[in-house]
Design an enzyme around this catalytic site. Structure first.
Site, PDB file in Angstrom:
ATOM      1  N   SER A   1     -11.646  -0.948   0.725  1.00  0.00           N
ATOM      2  CA  SER A   1     -10.279  -0.890   1.266  1.00  0.00           C
ATOM      3  C   SER A   1     -10.226  -1.360   2.714  1.00  0.00           C
ATOM      4  O   SER A   1      -9.166  -1.765   3.196  1.00  0.00           O
ATOM      5  CB  SER A   1      -9.736   0.540   1.200  1.00  0.00           C
ATOM      6  OG  SER A   1      -9.263   0.848  -0.078  1.00  0.00           O
TER       7      SER A   1
ATOM      8  N   ASP B   1       0.844  -1.199   0.000  1.00  0.00           N
ATOM      9  CA  ASP B   1       0.000   0.000   0.000  1.00  0.00           C
ATOM     10  C   ASP B   1       0.880   1.249   0.000  1.00  0.00           C
ATOM     11  O   ASP B   1       1.931   1.261  -0.636  1.00  0.00           O
ATOM     12  CB  ASP B   1      -0.932  -0.048   1.227  1.00  0.00           C
ATOM     13  CG  ASP B   1      -2.268   0.627   0.985  1.00  0.00           C
ATOM     14  OD1 ASP B   1      -2.288   1.860   0.881  1.00  0.00           O
ATOM     15  OD2 ASP B   1      -3.291  -0.074   0.921  1.00  0.00           O
TER      16      ASP B   1
ATOM     17  N   HIS C   1      -3.404   6.174   3.341  1.00  0.00           N
ATOM     18  CA  HIS C   1      -4.253   5.022   3.099  1.00  0.00           C
ATOM     19  C   HIS C   1      -3.757   3.776   3.831  1.00  0.00           C
ATOM     20  O   HIS C   1      -4.517   3.090   4.520  1.00  0.00           O
ATOM     21  CB  HIS C   1      -4.324   4.768   1.595  1.00  0.00           C
ATOM     22  CG  HIS C   1      -5.334   3.764   1.163  1.00  0.00           C
ATOM     23  ND1 HIS C   1      -5.037   2.426   1.015  1.00  0.00           N
ATOM     24  CD2 HIS C   1      -6.640   3.888   0.833  1.00  0.00           C
ATOM     25  CE1 HIS C   1      -6.118   1.781   0.606  1.00  0.00           C
ATOM     26  NE2 HIS C   1      -7.104   2.642   0.487  1.00  0.00           N
TER      27      HIS C   1
END
Length: 863
Positions: free
Chosen positions: A455, A231, A288
């Protein structure tokens, strides 16, 4: 059967994560393009033998031994099994054998390219998940020439263009940006919010943990497992990650114990962006990855005892590129990760053409489990769930009220943003669902926040897999035996999650479930996952399309105590037979072709179901070792369903008469008419949307000349970014007889996107063939088939895209020989399109859908 009804889902503005492929930024030259190459097994074996005693090989062996020692020591510290440690050492040994061979082949390929005037300006070798390398060229034109050269090389098995993938961006309250979220003021350490708050009952997590303790199986928290997040990195300086200053620094204090930064802060994956800077600490600066990791394996997450790995493939903004993603997966596997989470996505795509089909096959053979987000494009129509990136991963949909924010335990509904399948072959996609709406997360600056998106459904499942692995390890330890590889494999995990999921009722008609294309088999049930001992084969059904006669399929039922680590802890001897009642739970059917489905930006639900019958309403499963019990299921289509082009689905549910046992489901999916007869291109329908019908008539199936334009999508021919006809600076043919003037020199200098055609597919387009015709429409020859290997949405969703033809003026004549456009001549084009083929139709020897269309306009060739 309920009366037919339909429901149109109204559009809502969301931060949908669509695939946006861009050209790879070069470490040495701007506007470069990268190819990913898989070498043949024989070539690698031959090169390995030749390079065995070279200095490079000796150095590779030493480096692999050092890397193995570090990885094995880390695995030992976290309590990994001896088998896991041995597997890590074996991968290192294999890498030492493979890397010198790959380097030798890559050098040979580069020299051959240079002799043809093609400069390879950079390369990266893989060792575990792909026998190959990434080769970087100075331009897309050079990449195209190199690909053609490589495809003729006997040492090369396959070649793909490298594309860039966007994050599955979270849906945040008020549509605020991630950067705004990080300014939230509530410290995570002061918050009691957990990713499992309000959903532990609906997912069976609370019951699973309670049952395990009560049965003497020990506590479950993921201890001994390593969950790795590919990520944007993780901010491991936060208290929730141990307040560390580096990966596993100081040792013994840190949650993040392994990882690597492949890109650096400035990298954005763009065509003209900064080069990647490798080797720094994999710290999050986009936000994120930290939120994702907090859901999976922190004190606020699903598996608080698991450790984390951080593999950074995004900079502070932008995209992650395939060659970097693959390198991260390669390293994560070699580092001994047990579970890999990927919250990034492509579009629909075709698994058979994906580089990830090879990558994931090899990764899963090493025993790693992989889960990925399905995507957040649920309000853009079907075929938006990602089936291209990380083929073979467990695909996670989202459940949870993303409108009012009600807890899942109080309101078990599908999240509107969660992407729809199906897989273009009508295989299951997504597989299962997990909580993903208003999930408590911890931001990269340590703030507590609630966010939505697949996600977060994906790392929720990653955390559950860590618990499942721990339970499997505990079961093996109690039995005094090593954990068998098959018991902890991806196949076993996927089978278990799908078989024990729970269907979610449609909010439009509670007699029907949400479609399988929306939530797969349904929401995960952790207690059932750990307790189920019934193995079903096959555990998901892809039916032939257009069933005109009753069709009977067999399902084999086997009693398998090893599949249920929690049940094994109770040590209760099973009865000679276990009885299940057999039930059918129909799901809402959906339209997959309603003119131009993007025109409504919605999914239409039709409450019709297949007629499903069983050879018996009850089945007694023989629990003797190796015994199989057969269940026969017969499908037929009522006239009301068969008369419409609908994707129908549902669950076959096996409900045990013993209330202590969990139910088991088998999801199925089919198409009511001929899947191979689908119309590929959209047909204007003024009754749906007069304005969009007019747009289709004016813009689709037209010739577009965009001299020297650069590809907006590096590894796919479809340009969904540039507007039509604005991008057609050299001319746009709105009428069949409109003539454009095209320069042969321009095509030769810039073949990627100078000549284009506009097409509006309404179902995924597998392959595009372009025929070259003379002015009278007579066939002269054909261009090379256009490469769709990188994946994209592959289906128009309300705008007419242009397709870059990668045409330099040469084509294969009718005799098979190479020929060129001639200056002064006038030409036309004809498109032949190949669509999807249902997996269930293969045995019936059906062919994929096809369509032929004459492109509007003609072009005169100038020098």
């Amino acid at each position: 059967m309920a009366a037919a009804a339909s429901q149109a889902r109204a559009p809502r503005r969301v931060l949908a994560a669509a695939l946006l492929l861009v050209c790879l930024a070069s470490t040495t030259a701007a506007r470069s393009t990268t190819l990913i190459v898989e070498f043949s097994r024989d070539a690698v074996s031959t090169a390995s033998a030749a390079a065995a005693d070279t200095p490079a090989a000796i150095a590779a062996v030493a480096a692999a031994a050092d890397a193995a020692a570090v990885a094995v020591a880390a695995a030992e510290r976290r309590g990994a099994s001896a088998e896991k440690q041995a597997a890590i050492a074996a991968m290192a040994s294999e890498a030492a054998y493979t890397i010198p061979a790959l380097a030798a082949i890559t050098s040979s390929v580069s020299v051959a390219a240079a002799s043809s005037g093609i400069e390879v300006v950079g390369h990266t070798s893989y060792s575990t998940v792909l026998r190959g390398a990434a080769l970087q060229t100075r331009s897309a034109a050079d990449a195209q020439r190199l690909k053609e050269q490589l495809q003729q090389n006997p040492a090369v098995h396959r070649v793909w263009y490298a594309g860039a993938r966007r994050l599955v961006e979270p849906i945040l309250p008020g549509n605020v940006s991630m950067s705004s979220v990080h300014l939230a003021s509530t410290p995570a350490a002061a918050s009691t919010a957990s990713a499992t708050d309000g959903n532990a009952a609906a997912t069976g997590l609370a019951k699973a943990l309670s049952n395990t303790r009560a049965s003497g199986g020990g506590s479950l928290d993921g201890s001994g497992t390593l969950v790795c997040v590919v990520d944007t990195g993780i901010n491991f300086s936060n208290d929730i990650y141990g307040n560390c200053y580096g990966v596993n620094q100081p040792q013994g204090q840190c949650k993040v114990v392994t990882g690597y930064d492949f890109v650096g802060d400035a990298y954005n994956g763009r065509l003209d962006g900064p080069p990647a800077v490798r080797g720094g600490p994999p710290v999050d600066c986009m936000g994120h990855g930290s939120m994702v990791a907090s859901v999976a394996a922190t004190a606020n997450g699903v598996a608080p005892g698991a450790q984390l790995g951080s593999y950074r493939v995004f900079g502070c903004s932008g995209y992650a590129v395939d060659d970097v993603i693959i390198e991260a997966i390669d390293r994560a596997v070699r580092d001994g990760c047990d579970v890999i989470n990927l919250s990034l996505a492509s579009g629909s795509g075709f698994a058979s053409t994906s580089v990830y089909s090879s990558v994931m096959h090899n990764a899963l053979r090493q025993g790693v489990l992989v889960v990925k987000a399905a995507g957040n494009s649920g309000e853009e129509g079907p075929f938006t769930a990602d089936v291209f990136t990380a083929v073979g991963a467990i695909s996670a949909a989202s459940v949870g009220d993303d409108v009012l924010g009600l807890p899942l335990d109080a309101s078990l509904v599908a999240s509107r943003f969660s992407s729809y399948g199906p897989n273009p072959s009508l295989l299951l996609a997504p597989h299962v669902a997990a909580p993903g709406a208003f999930i408590p997360v911890v931001t990269m600056h340590g703030s507590s926040y609630r966010a939505s998106g697949t996600s977060f459904a994906s790392p929720y499942i990653a955390g559950v897999l860590a618990l499942w692995l721990q339970a499997q390890q505990q079961q093996a330890a109690r039995s005094g035996r090593p954990l068998a590889a098959a018991e902890a494999s991806q196949a076993a995990a996927l089978r278990g999650l799908v078989s024990t999921a729970k269907g979610v009722r449609s909010d439009g008609n509670s007699s029907f479930l949400e479609p399988v294309a929306k939530l797969g088999a349904g929401v995960i049930q952790v207690d059932a996952l750990l307790a189920n001992q019934l193995r079903v084969t096959p555990y998901m059904l892809s039916l032939p399309s257009n069933i005109s006669q009753p069709t009977t399929l067999s399902i084999n039922l086997t009693w398998d105590p090893a599949a249920a680590p929690a049940a094994a802890a109770a040590a209760a001897a099973p009865a000679a037979a276990v009885t299940y009642s057999v039930q059918h739970e129909p799901a809402a059917a959906i339209t997959v072709s309603n003119g131009w489905y993007g025109s409504a930006r919605a999914i239409e639900y039709v409450y019709q179901a297949a007629d499903v019958r069983f050879n018996s309403s009850k089945v007694a499963v023989n629990t003797s070792a190796g015994a199989q019990t057969e269940l026969k299921v017969t499908f037929s289509l009522p006239p009301a369903l068969a008369s419409q082009p609908l994707l129908y689905s549902g669950l076959i549910k096996l409900q045990p008469t013993d209330p202590s046992l969990p139910p088991v489901v088998i999801p199925y999916q089919g198409f009511s008419q001929d899947w191979s007869g689908l119309r590929i291109l959209a047909k204007p329908k003024s009754d749906l949307s007069p304005a969009l019908a007019a747009t289709l008539r004016a813009q689709q199936n037209a010739l577009c000349y965009a001299p020297r334009s650069q590809p907006q999508i590096a590894s796919s021919v479809i340009d969904q970014i540039s507007s039509v006809p604005d991008v057609c600076s050299g001319g746009f043919a709105a009428e069949m007889d409109q003539q454009l003037n095209v320069s042969l020199a321009v095509l030769q200098e810039s073949p990627e996107c100078s000549l284009r055609v506009t097409l509006a597919p309404e179902v995924p387009l597998h392959t595009l063939f372009m025929d070259v015709l003379d002015a009278a429409g007579r066939l002269l020859g054909s261009m090379a088939p256009l490469d769709t290997s990188s994946g994209s949405s592959l289906a128009s969703v309300g705008e007419v895209p242009s397709f870059c033809l990668r045409f330099n003026g040469s084509f294969r004549g009718r005799d098979g020989g190479l020929t060129w456009l001639r200056p002064g001549n006038v030409y036309r084009l004809r498109a032949r399109l190949r669509g999807p083929l249902a997996a269930g139709d293969l045995a019936l020897q059906r062919r994929p859908s096809k369509q032929v269309v004459f492109i509007k306009g003609k072009f005169r060739v100038g020098a």
